[in-house]
Enzyme design. Structure first.
Site, PDB file in Angstrom:
ATOM      1  N   LYS A 113       0.822  -1.212   0.000  1.00 43.06           N
ATOM      2  CA  LYS A 113       0.000   0.000   0.000  1.00 43.06           C
ATOM      3  C   LYS A 113       0.859   1.266   0.000  1.00 43.06           C
ATOM      4  O   LYS A 113       0.568   2.215  -0.736  1.00 43.06           O
ATOM      5  CB  LYS A 113      -0.946  -0.007   1.203  1.00 43.06           C
ATOM      6  N   THR A 157       3.844   1.468  -1.205  1.00 42.83           N
ATOM      7  CA  THR A 157       4.463   1.508  -2.528  1.00 42.83           C
ATOM      8  C   THR A 157       3.513   2.139  -3.545  1.00 42.83           C
ATOM      9  O   THR A 157       3.909   3.001  -4.334  1.00 42.83           O
ATOM     10  CB  THR A 157       4.828   0.067  -2.954  1.00 42.83           C
ATOM     11  N   ARG A 167       2.797   7.659   6.880  1.00 45.17           N
ATOM     12  CA  ARG A 167       3.192   7.459   8.273  1.00 45.17           C
ATOM     13  C   ARG A 167       4.684   7.122   8.367  1.00 45.17           C
ATOM     14  O   ARG A 167       5.276   6.621   7.412  1.00 45.17           O
ATOM     15  CB  ARG A 167       2.369   6.316   8.884  1.00 45.17           C
ATOM     16  N   LYS A 193       8.164  -7.276   9.386  1.00 39.37           N
ATOM     17  CA  LYS A 193       7.741  -6.558   8.204  1.00 39.37           C
ATOM     18  C   LYS A 193       8.890  -5.931   7.442  1.00 39.37           C
ATOM     19  O   LYS A 193       8.823  -5.750   6.229  1.00 39.37           O
ATOM     20  CB  LYS A 193       6.768  -5.461   8.652  1.00 39.37           C
ATOM     21  N   ALA A 230      -2.764   0.684  12.234  1.00 38.56           N
ATOM     22  CA  ALA A 230      -4.190   0.729  11.920  1.00 38.56           C
ATOM     23  C   ALA A 230      -4.955  -0.435  12.540  1.00 38.56           C
ATOM     24  O   ALA A 230      -6.179  -0.399  12.596  1.00 38.56           O
ATOM     25  CB  ALA A 230      -4.401   0.736  10.413  1.00 38.56           C
ATOM     26  N   PHE A 266      -3.700  -0.758   6.542  1.00 43.69           N
ATOM     27  CA  PHE A 266      -4.478  -1.976   6.289  1.00 43.69           C
ATOM     28  C   PHE A 266      -5.725  -1.682   5.449  1.00 43.69           C
ATOM     29  O   PHE A 266      -5.688  -0.800   4.591  1.00 43.69           O
ATOM     30  CB  PHE A 266      -4.804  -2.689   7.603  1.00 43.69           C
ATOM     31  N   PHE A 291       2.758  -7.804  -8.912  1.00 48.31           N
ATOM     32  CA  PHE A 291       3.905  -8.531  -8.373  1.00 48.31           C
ATOM     33  C   PHE A 291       4.505  -9.371  -9.492  1.00 48.31           C
ATOM     34  O   PHE A 291       3.809  -9.741 -10.446  1.00 48.31           O
ATOM     35  CB  PHE A 291       3.467  -9.446  -7.215  1.00 48.31           C
ATOM     36  N   TRP A 350       6.228  -0.633  -8.474  1.00 47.58           N
ATOM     37  CA  TRP A 350       7.450  -1.194  -7.895  1.00 47.58           C
ATOM     38  C   TRP A 350       8.529  -1.255  -8.969  1.00 47.58           C
ATOM     39  O   TRP A 350       9.658  -0.829  -8.755  1.00 47.58           O
ATOM     40  CB  TRP A 350       7.164  -2.592  -7.332  1.00 47.58           C
TER      41      TRP A 350
END
Lengths: 558, 558
Positions: B72, B74, B95, B106, B274, B302, B382, B410
């Protein structure tokens, strides 16, 4: 300038030089400067050209203090400004303040009056984040350690023998002794634990004693965090996180450049307390300063029995430093206190108490001489001092054959420090630090080193190992850790481990209740008396008077 | 660029603009800029000229994620760069990452590939120290509170009813449930306690929701830390430290300016999670961005059930914000996962599972529509996605009448985001956010608000108050705190409070186990299911692969 809070008002009213100009004066090229705001910067040491011969180094120590402090940082800053006024290329190297005491008893630690490092608000509050990085690195080790136990405990760590504690930069007595890991199997293994204050963390010591990031990485890896069930040490390297912890400390390792109100470049970097840790600012900052300045003035916390002893036996040993002169800060107030005056009568003239209290200062003079150095006494002038009292100190010093002068730097800045600076120049133009030697040889073993410090510096009859210390000593011996220098944790108020024994107590016994190996830092901490590695807050903490005004400026920060 | 770690390699290879040039592009005058190094700065908001009409605001949300995350951040960064490429004056508001997950599962949170904010190393590690300041402010309150109890307890605080917890920016499960104050009368009062992660702190929420330092000071004062023995609330203001805590947060309140790899100015400020907090970056940063840019792209953590719901019901309400468009990030991987594919088979083509998994995405689309907004689905591409899978998602969206496009940011940066950006422009040129409304009215009471969220957003039959919640509700009612917005703490993996219920679970019951008043933040936290406000570390934490190379550059930071 308000009467309640002159330090902050003086600092806020000062016109500061742009940090780029401070760097230029210091000889730090612009490409080595990482600005933090307009008046602070970190220095990329590898980008600063080093000269062959380091400049002179003046170490500032003090007599045993009263609870309010004797203004050692103030004198250190004032002396650096005095050297600047005398036409010497000077720098000052100080420790960073801890927010624990800033919010608690002591208030800020950036000097005072017209002898401050600036901007004092920023330096006293978060600064460039070094202590926060140390806190996080320390606590990341703790979390990864407990996580290792949780997920199979491949290293066979004994949860009863974890010695790595978490830390906060807060005075928080309720965290001294706790039980963690409660709540069932998904919440870890229940065990006794406790928090220290950040300035007592081994990470702080490592940051201050490392010569480079590579050296820091090695020392972090060497940290012993626990013992296995078969009593073998477990290191951070074995946990596999020496790289990650070094990464977290990468920026914190860079010295911070600020300025004094007199425009002298100042490196403020690292900040172990001198009662519960080794009490000296970072070695990289000291080396950077001496590689740039003709005279570097640096301080070690509290008296000759604490910061100075550790500077001379630990930091100087690691860094190959040799001080060229030593200052002992004395005050009329502290002399009267050590001569028996009550804490609430220190503003009343009392030459007799003062005369009696010189016993404390004399011991500090003798202590410095034991290292082959000749101290200069700087009488830090306070408003209530009377001419008779000041005269009595100087006359005492003359009788003792000790160089001494009044430092009036709080009121007059560098100009008030030139008398002391001239005495220091006389010492440095004489034998200076040529006869300097350490007090003990770590190869003689921890007990011998401790006994030497206790007898020669504290005036004790000897040492006694109590509580956990005898078993701890056997552990040190079994692991081959008993030939390391010793970092004594002891009250700053007395030469003994009893804070109420003022003056120059003799023939007491130093009670050593535990010996904690700090293998990454390269020393063993000896906990004496009832000294705590997590301070508490007083009934009326300094935080109660702090605020921010409409323009976002600090209020009530002393 | 190494295969193992392309994000870091791409970031380290990037030529960044000087932060002064980023500020110039953003319209921030130099006197408002407080540099932190060469490529980061804090912004003095009061020194930035505000324009009358704010620019457009795009909110980025997502479908329910897999443990690896759906990119998200990205997509948010890539979309901002796409708007820049399309000739729009764009900014991004994100954030700040928490070091807990960075060291844990993560990794970094600065976007990825060619859609990152930079310098990612600094942003992921300490950054400008905001989280550390929040940690210290939070823990200073805790220490002052326990100290008040220790020194006479004039406010008659009931040690059994202290609700203020300490925090660390570390994933540390062993601190979830602890006992503090052991060791005798000088070490405090023994009581049960626990640590949360910094991002769950009420101070974090306050920092993110305050409109000014004055507003922050008021909110800090309003924080309820404990109850008296007669069950009256005790606030930070009554402890007398609202000023000191505000002082500690003064610099943290200033938004941080950095840049994307595409040269778009980025404000990265604040970072509540979140799932366990309200999940949105700071209001001051959003307002600053919309006052400068024609299009601001911001994210809420999220899915639509967590960050977006809270953005629209909490942050938008406090700040008077109205999003002009909403993005829902979806991935082929997450769709297959919600359609039943195993976590280790998400790289295998499986159009059938994907079709089934659209039930999850459909619920998120419906959720956004419940707020009067029309979402655009961004399929974050992806490497393992097959043409058949991507085609299946777009065909599904077309059948549902949902705008959708592939985001290939990406790999291609802003260029890969222009299709989604054009869809967003079409929405904004239509009705945009004209029909936006909140989901519930807090005046209907906490139970009604929770039921509305549970039924309309989570697809639940209703709510059930369990464990401490019934008594907590009575406490809220007695104190008049039951008419505040509600901030639900719930697993991010499911619409329900059961992380294993994937897809679009229906007719479940939301189990609310506690209701925690956050009076300073202005909401009540509803803890549901088994969600923890202090995460744990996985068996192989990310910290194990991190290091620093000889040049001091980060290694292994994802």
């Amino acid at each position: 300038m308000t009467l309640e809070n002159p330090d902050l008002a003086i600092s806020q009213a000062a016109e500061l030089l742009p940090i780029t100009e401070v760097a230029r004066r210091a000889g730090i090229p612009e490409q080595a400067l990482i600005p933090y705001g307009r008046d602070k910067a970190k220095v990329e040491v590898s980008a600063v050209p080093q000269r062959a011969e380091p400049g002179r180094l003046v170490l500032v120590s003090a007599m045993s203090p009263t609870p309010a402090g004797e203004g050692k940082s103030t004198v250190t800053v004032g002396l650096a400004d005095a050297f600047t006024l005398l036409g010497t290329r000077a720098m000052v190297a100080l420790r960073e303040p801890s927010l624990g005491p800033v919010m608690g008893m002591k208030g800020g630690a950036a000097g005072g009056g017209h002898a401050q490092v600036a901007p004092m608000e920023d330096i006293n509050l978060h600064f460039t984040g070094d202590f926060h990085a140390i806190q996080l690195a320390n606590n990341t080790i703790a979390a990864l350690l407990d996580n290792h136990i949780q997920h199979g405990n491949a290293l066979d760590i004994d949860p009863r023998r974890v010695q790595w504690k978490r830390v906060l930069d807060v005075n928080d007595r309720a965290l001294r002794q706790i039980v963690i890991g409660l709540g069932g199997p998904s919440q870890g293994t229940p065990r006794e634990d406790g928090f220290d204050i950040v300035v007592a963390s081994e990470i702080m010591a490592i940051l201050c004693l490392s010569t480079s990031l590579t050296d820091l990485r090695r020392r972090v890896g060497d940290i012993v965090v626990a013992m296995t069930r078969s009593r073998e040490p477990v290191t951070v390297r074995e946990l596999g996180i020496d790289g990650a912890i070094t990464l977290l400390l990468r920026d914190a390792m860079k010295p911070n450049l600020v300025q004094t109100l007199g425009g002298t470049p100042a490196l403020v970097h690292g900040g172990p307390f001198a009662n519960i840790a080794h009490g000296c600012s970072s070695l990289v900052a000291t080396r950077l300063a001496t590689s740039l300045a003709d005279v570097t003035v640096t301080e070690a916390g509290f008296g000759s029995d604490l910061g100075a002893e550790k500077f001379l036996d630990i930091k100087a040993r690691v860094g190959g430093l040799r001080p060229d002169a030593v200052v002992l800060v004395a005050t009329v107030r502290a002399l009267k206190r050590h001569g028996g005056a009550a804490l609430d009568r220190l503003e009343d003239e009392d030459v007799e108490a003062l005369q009696t209290g010189t016993a404390n200062l004399r011991r500090h003079v003798e202590n410095i001489r034991r290292f082959g150095l000749e101290p200069v006494v700087a009488v830090n002038r306070f408003p209530a001092d009377t001419p008779a009292e000041l005269e009595a100190v100087l006359a005492w010093a003359a009788r003792q054959g000790v160089r001494a002068a009044v430092a009036d730097v709080w009121a007059r800045g560098g100009e008030g420090g030139t008398d002391v600076a001239r005495e220091l120049l006389a010492v440095m133009d004489g034998r200076g630090g040529e006869d300097f030697h350490h007090l003990y040889d770590p190869q003689d073993g921890i007990e011998a080193s401790l006994t030497r410090i206790a007898q020669d510096v504290y005036g004790a009859r000897g040492i006694q190992l109590t509580d956990a210390a005898p078993a701890a000593l056997r552990r040190l011996q079994r692991n081959g850790w008993d030939r390391l220098p010793v970092c004594v944790a002891k009250t700053q108020y007395s030469f003994s481990d009893d804070a109420s024994a003022l003056g120059a107590p003799q023939d007491h016994v130093l009670h050593v209740r535990d010996l904690v190996p700090r293998i990454g830092a390269g020393f063993v901490v000896a906990l004496t008396g009832s000294i705590m590695t997590m301070p508490g807050l007083p009934k009326q903490p300094a935080a109660l008077r702090m605020d921010v005004d409409e323009q976002g400026r600090a209020v009530g920060l002393f």
